[in-house]
Design a protein around this motif. Sequence first.
Motif, PDB file in Angstrom:
ATOM      1  N   TYR A   1     -11.389  -2.698   1.079  1.00  0.00           N
ATOM      2  CA  TYR A   1     -10.651  -1.951   0.048  1.00  0.00           C
ATOM      3  C   TYR A   1     -11.452  -1.807  -1.089  1.00  0.00           C
ATOM      4  CZ  TYR A   1      -7.036  -4.292   2.612  1.00  0.00           C
ATOM      5  OH  TYR A   1      -6.216  -4.881   3.476  1.00  0.00           O
TER       6      TYR A   1
ATOM      7  N   GLU B   1       0.778  -1.161   0.053  1.00  0.00           N
ATOM      8  CA  GLU B   1       0.051  -0.107   0.017  1.00  0.00           C
ATOM      9  C   GLU B   1       0.801   1.244   0.022  1.00  0.00           C
ATOM     10  OE1 GLU B   1      -1.895   0.963   3.706  1.00  0.00           O
ATOM     11  OE2 GLU B   1      -1.383  -0.927   4.386  1.00  0.00           O
TER      12      GLU B   1
ATOM     13  N   HIS C   1      -3.074   4.251  -2.425  1.00  0.00           N
ATOM     14  CA  HIS C   1      -3.756   2.996  -2.976  1.00  0.00           C
ATOM     15  C   HIS C   1      -3.290   1.676  -2.047  1.00  0.00           C
ATOM     16  CE1 HIS C   1      -3.315   5.135  -6.915  1.00  0.00           C
ATOM     17  NE2 HIS C   1      -4.660   4.818  -7.178  1.00  0.00           N
ATOM     18  N   TRP C   2      -4.410   0.929  -2.060  1.00  0.00           N
ATOM     19  CA  TRP C   2      -4.275  -0.372  -1.578  1.00  0.00           C
ATOM     20  C   TRP C   2      -3.968  -1.419  -2.964  1.00  0.00           C
ATOM     21  CZ3 TRP C   2      -8.624   1.602   0.629  1.00  0.00           C
ATOM     22  CH2 TRP C   2      -8.544   1.935   2.220  1.00  0.00           C
TER      23      TRP C   2
ATOM     24  N   LYS D   1      -7.715   4.738  -2.013  1.00  0.00           N
ATOM     25  CA  LYS D   1      -7.767   5.276  -0.568  1.00  0.00           C
ATOM     26  C   LYS D   1      -8.785   6.462  -0.654  1.00  0.00           C
ATOM     27  CE  LYS D   1      -3.778   2.979   1.973  1.00  0.00           C
ATOM     28  NZ  LYS D   1      -2.781   3.284   2.607  1.00  0.00           N
TER      29      LYS D   1
END
Length: 350
Positions: free
Chosen positions: A106, A79, A83-84, A195
């Motif tokens: 997510y 991550e 972002h993941w 995210k």
Amino acid sequence: MFLEKNVPLQPYNTFGIAAKAQALVRVRSEADLLAVLADPQLATLPRQVLGGGSNIVLTGDVKALVLKMEVSGIRLSGETDKHWFVEAGAGVDWHALVAWTLDKGYPGLENMALIPGTVGASPVQNIGAYGVELQDRFDSLDAMDMFTGEMFSLNAAQCGFSYRDSVFKHASGGPEALGLAGRAVILRVRFALPKRWKPELGYLDLERKMAETGIRTPDARQIFDWVVAIRRAKLPDPQVIGNAGSFFKNPSVSPEQCADIIARDPKVVHYPMPDGSIKLAAGWLIDACGWKGKTVGHAGVYEKQALVLVNRGTDEHPCTGGEVMTLAKAIQTSVYERFGIRLEPEPVVI
């Protein structure tokens, strides 16, 4: 590696067409692919990759070596502040991945809920639904070169994504044209999930759900539930009625072409695209030509959604791939004669 001979493929294609694979290998790791390359009898055979079988029409027994993709596993691979990154094996069921990401918190894949098929096939087709395409959430993938046995990774730019298209659907055209059809086998795919998530609500069906429920700011789980409900209301369950999902691509036309169609058919369903083109709803075009609910041989047009062709066969009189393609060509002719638009099939015809 375990080689199987004369394998019935009816359970492995969602259309439920009866056909056999002369030879099939279940791929659960890189080692299985390397074993194919190391086998002098198998290494020279043409190959056909098979995922969930949701995007194919079998027109006969498959003589190529079938590589049945069964690479499993889903994990958070990393991550950043933005972002993941979620990684999934090529054999993972697509809808199961979407549900997993939401269960873990997510968001980002919810608009593509209930799309049939596997993770490994998703970049090939650049799958999409309700305003979101795979390329919008894609990070990278790992694949094997089936000529050399070498592993390699590709980012989004290298995959050459466009509407229902990628480099995996095209053969190499020389040093200037990268095509990986028949060469690359995808083993794992990674997704970049935002995210700073925001809902994608630009489709009529979702707007209707907002109006019906009074929910103007849905979260990702709510959108997931709406999409599942919409798809189940429109699309037949392959376990009950064999089908390959949406059979034709939604065509894009110029604003001038769209205006001409609207002048003749004011109710035509259309969506402006960022590049200035207009996307038309293929299902509406087919329905306008009177095909909804019609049958040719043992292949039919689904009565609730004209974009879906279905298996109307029985055990005694099974539907064949030839009947499906005869129906598809008749539909294409009707739409072209009325609207001057050539519909392109989405499934791969084998």
